[in-house]
Design an enzyme around this catalytic site. Structure first.
Site, PDB file in Angstrom:
ATOM      1  CG  HIS A 131     -10.263  -2.557  97.121  1.00  0.00           C
ATOM      2  ND1 HIS A 131     -11.069  -1.283  96.934  1.00  0.00           N
ATOM      3  CD2 HIS A 131      -9.207  -2.584  96.036  1.00  0.00           C
ATOM      4  CE1 HIS A 131     -10.521  -0.966  95.814  1.00  0.00           C
ATOM      5  NE2 HIS A 131      -9.635  -1.617  95.617  1.00  0.00           N
ATOM      6  CG  ASN A 203     -10.786   1.992  91.851  1.00  0.00           C
ATOM      7  OD1 ASN A 203     -11.040   1.071  92.536  1.00  0.00           O
ATOM      8  ND2 ASN A 203      -9.528   1.583  91.203  1.00  0.00           N
ATOM      9  CG  HIS A 395     -11.219 -13.100  88.614  1.00  0.00           C
ATOM     10  ND1 HIS A 395      -9.928 -12.405  88.269  1.00  0.00           N
ATOM     11  CD2 HIS A 395     -11.206 -14.308  87.857  1.00  0.00           C
ATOM     12  CE1 HIS A 395      -9.515 -13.010  87.443  1.00  0.00           C
ATOM     13  NE2 HIS A 395      -9.839 -14.171  87.270  1.00  0.00           N
TER      14      HIS A 395
END
Length: 757
Positions: A131, A203, A395
């Site tokens: 990413h 995603n 996170h």
């Protein structure tokens, strides 16, 4: 008389000839297969590392202090036939984390998982390992209140507005790669809630390549550029990727999504997002519900066609980030609804026979509808890319009361990996103090010192219990907003590296996806597989990939095999016939027009009153009009000019959702090959070849084309039939726009894409 040869030059030429003979003794074509052809089946007989290709060599061997050692290059490379730890201990399994039972949580004592993941997390400095290529925006999330019955999270209460920062990204490429490559996209959202930061890190594809995080280094190593040449960049059309996914067949579902149009989104504004994993929500009464998160774009899901993606990668590698920033600047704020699929939190943790802890599986929306719970609006661009987009740290363990995790083994590994990787990427444990990462809730964590500590803490007792600081900070209870993990029962079990039997089905859901596609979408999937596998050098990998496709669908396999010039194998598993899920298709619906980009082609002799009126109508519809002319500047009188945004030199069809042609513009003064190669051998009396190219590409890519005035002659020169689907002509500009609007709502003129599959 012959010239005496320079002895120094002669010696140099001999060295060059010697090197050329050693590097390329047979004048082989670059990209030839390796020295030992791989078998179709996974090798099982132990053997040491294969020799390098004839053109490969490592650096000369020197010590850290610059002393020549004379050690052969093979002795400074990894050796041995067996997989080991970094300390040389042989391993018997590297596919499964050590768990408390096949369905239990991953154990902290798993030294192999920790070593493997930790080493992987520290492989890239300073950009993200995955990413790396990203674009982001600020925004706000407004909750509908519909999730209040299943979650006590305060930001999900009715009409609560929460600031957010959203980062979109590609997975495989470096920071300098192109936006429009075929790849999975990241969709990460940081909610700055009053109970702390919540990160929903997802995603644009709802499943993943692997079921267990211990395989993450493997899938990324296979997908990244080849380690010998660092090519190809930001793409999966190469041997190592297909070698992995055809041997590790749990990747089949994700790979099929990636080969579909989902792998090349039209824009971030028209891209779905998924939380991938099953999470657990907890309400005020303590009741828990299993959920999967979905982001639904208000503009609908839309993709590029493959040629558009290729053109954009060359002429505008920043295509997606530019589109996002331009839309926000123009006030066409992108929006998504956040929705959840809900499932009973039963001990089995499955729904209709689908294992909810398997991240390679979906639950079709027809079986579990997505319930909208809030609206995300992106309304501001970052002011500094590095300080915000690059330094933002997500996170999956950033949770708030009312949202908890499950025993999904991929999610469990991410809980370790995301925190660990920030230590290298952002230089220490205080990355949460960077402005873009700071919580919008009071923080009193008793964490001290470390690199980049920017807080100046007071008190003398950063420990508990204490009396010197008056006992502060105190522990909270559930009644005072504490985060309390769901006391989920862990069944009696043994330590083992295994996955549950329900994880073994790798083909039924890919077949569901294929059967849910329209004929046009199937054609695109066939073309994608044919292209990607056609870029592989190793014949065995192509044959193995066809075996995988045969287990998805016979027609898919047959068509790809024909494109590769190979026989189509038969399936070695029984093909199921699940009911198609229309929600998986991107076609068949109509969507709002907000933010669509309309190109208006004109010159100084065109119907400029019509251009002005249609430009205003486009703006009134919430779309963006861009005037395209032979040259820059303005058109018309100085007291009422029409500003030109694009020229025949700078315009390319990929940017536009539709084209409107006002009359027959004259050729541009720079319309010749020496100035602009797109013009070719232009003749001054004809239509500018660059305009013909613009129209041809738009037509080929299914864009709507409207015209009025003398523009029909231009379409004739472009060999575009006036009665072709999606070609609209009328007496005035606004009448043309009236015919174009419904076509825009369907994204493309799909009737131009005949399909046989």
């Amino acid at each position: 008389m012959s010239e005496k040869k320079n002895p120094v030059k002669a010696a140099a030429e001999k060295v060059v000839e010697k090197v050329q003979d050693a590097v390329n003794p047979g004048n082989e074509i670059p990209g030839a297969p390796g020295p030992v052809p791989p078998p179709v089946d996974e090798p099982t007989s132990p053997t040491g590392p294969l020799p390098p290709k004839h053109d490969q060599r490592g650096p000369d061997t020197y010590s850290p202090t610059g002393q020549k050692t004379g050690i052969p290059q093979r002795e400074v490379a990894q050796d041995g036939a067996y997989l080991t730890t970094a300390q040389g201990a042989r391993l018997y399994d590297t596919d499964h984390s050590l768990k408390a039972g096949a369905r239990g949580p991953v154990l902290l004592q798993d030294h192999h998982l920790r070593e493997k993941i930790t080493h992987f997390d520290h492989e890239r400095i300073p950009e993200r390992v995955v990413h790396a290529r990203g674009a982001a925006a600020h925004g706000v999330f407004r909750a509908y209140g519909t999730a209040s019955t299943v979650s006590k999270a305060s930001f999900l209460a009715k009409d609560v507005e929460t600031p957010v920062f959203v980062r979109f990204s590609t997975v495989l490429g470096s920071r300098g790669s192109a936006d429009t490559v075929r790849d999975t996209r990241g969709f990460a959202t940081k909610f700055y809630t009053q109970e702390g930061v919540f990160d929903l890190v997802g995603n644009n594809i709802p499943v993943f390549f692997i079921q267990d995080a211990i395989k993450f280094p493997d899938v990324i190593h296979a997908s990244k550029p080849h380690p010998d040449r660092e090519i190809p960049q930001a793409q999966s059309a190469h041997d190592t990727f297909w070698d992995f996914v055809t041997l590790h067949t749990e990747a089949t579902h994700h790979t099929l999504w990636n080969m579909s149009d989902r792998g090349i989104p039209r824009s971030y504004r028209m891209m779905e997002g998924f939380g991938v994993h099953t999470f657990r929500l907890v309400n005020a009464e303590g009741d828990s519900t299993l959920v999967r998160f979905h982001w639904k774009p208000k503009l609908g899901v839309h993709s590029l066609v493959w040629e558009e993606a290729q053109i954009a990668a060359g002429v505008d590698p920043d295509f997606h980030r530019r589109d996002l920033a331009d839309a926000i600047e123009a006030g066409a704020f992108p929006q998504w609804e956040l929705g959840i699929q809900t499932f009973p939190d039963t001990p089995e943790q499955n729904f209709a026979g689908i294992d909810l802890l398997d991240p390679t599986k979906i639950v079709p929306e027809e079986m579990a509808p997505v319930q909208p719970i809030g609206l995300l609006t992106l309304n501001a661009n970052p002011s500094n890319y590095f300080a915000e987009t690059e330094q933002v740290a997500f996170h999956v363990g950033h949770l708030v009361p009312g949202i908890d995790v499950t025993n999904d083994p991929l999610l469990q590994g991410r809980l370790f990996s995301y925190l660990d990787t920030q230590l290298t990427r952002l230089g220490g444990p205080n990355f949460g103090q960077l402005p873009i990462n700071r919580a919008h809730a009071p923080v009193n964590d008793m964490l001290r010192d470390g690199m980049h500590q920017t807080a100046v803490h007071r008190g003398v007792a950063p420990y508990r219990p204490n009396s010197l600081d008056g006992g502060c900070p105190f522990l909270a209870g559930e009644d005072t907003g504490a985060f309390v993990e769901v006391p989920a029962e862990v069944a009696a079990s043994v330590k083992e590296r295994k996955a549950p039997a329900s994880f073994d089905d790798h083909y039924s859901q890919p077949r569901l996806f294929w059967l849910s596609m329209t004929p046009t979408e199937r054609e695109h999937i066939i073309a994608a597989y044919t292209f990607e596998l056609g870029k592989c050098y190793e014949q065995a990998i192509k044959e193995r990939a066809l075996l995988v496709l045969a287990n998805i669908d016979t027609e898919l396999c047959t068509q790809v095999a024909a494109g590769l010039g190979l026989p189509a194998p038969s399936a070695d598993a029984r093909l199921t016939d699940p009911a198609p899920s229309p929600a998986l298709s991107q076609l068949g619906q109509t969507w709002p027009l907000d933010g669509r980009i309309i190109g208006i082609v004109a010159d100084a002799n065109a119907d400029l009153d019509g251009v002005r009126s249609v430009r205003q109508a486009v703006l009134d519809d919430g779309m963006v009009p861009l005037v395209i002319a032979p040259a820059g500047g303005t058109l018309g009188p100085d007291d009422d000019p029409v500003t030109v945004q694009r020229t025949f030199t700078t315009a390319r069809s990929i940017e536009f959702d539709a084209l409107l042609v006002a009359g027959a513009p004259a050729p541009g003064a720079d319309g010749y090959g020496a100035r602009d190669a797109k013009a070719g051998d232009a003749q001054p009396s004809t239509t500018d070849p660059r305009l013909l190219l613009l129209l041809n590409e738009a037509f080929r890519h299914g864009k709507a084309i409207g015209h009025w005035g003398d523009a029909e002659t231009v379409l004739t020169q472009a060999t575009i039939p006036n009665d072709a689907p999606g070609v609209a002509g009328a007496g005035s500009a606004t009448e043309v726009l009236d015919q174009i609007r419904p076509l825009l709502g369907m994204h493309r003129v799909w009737d131009r894409f005949p399909a046989t599959a």
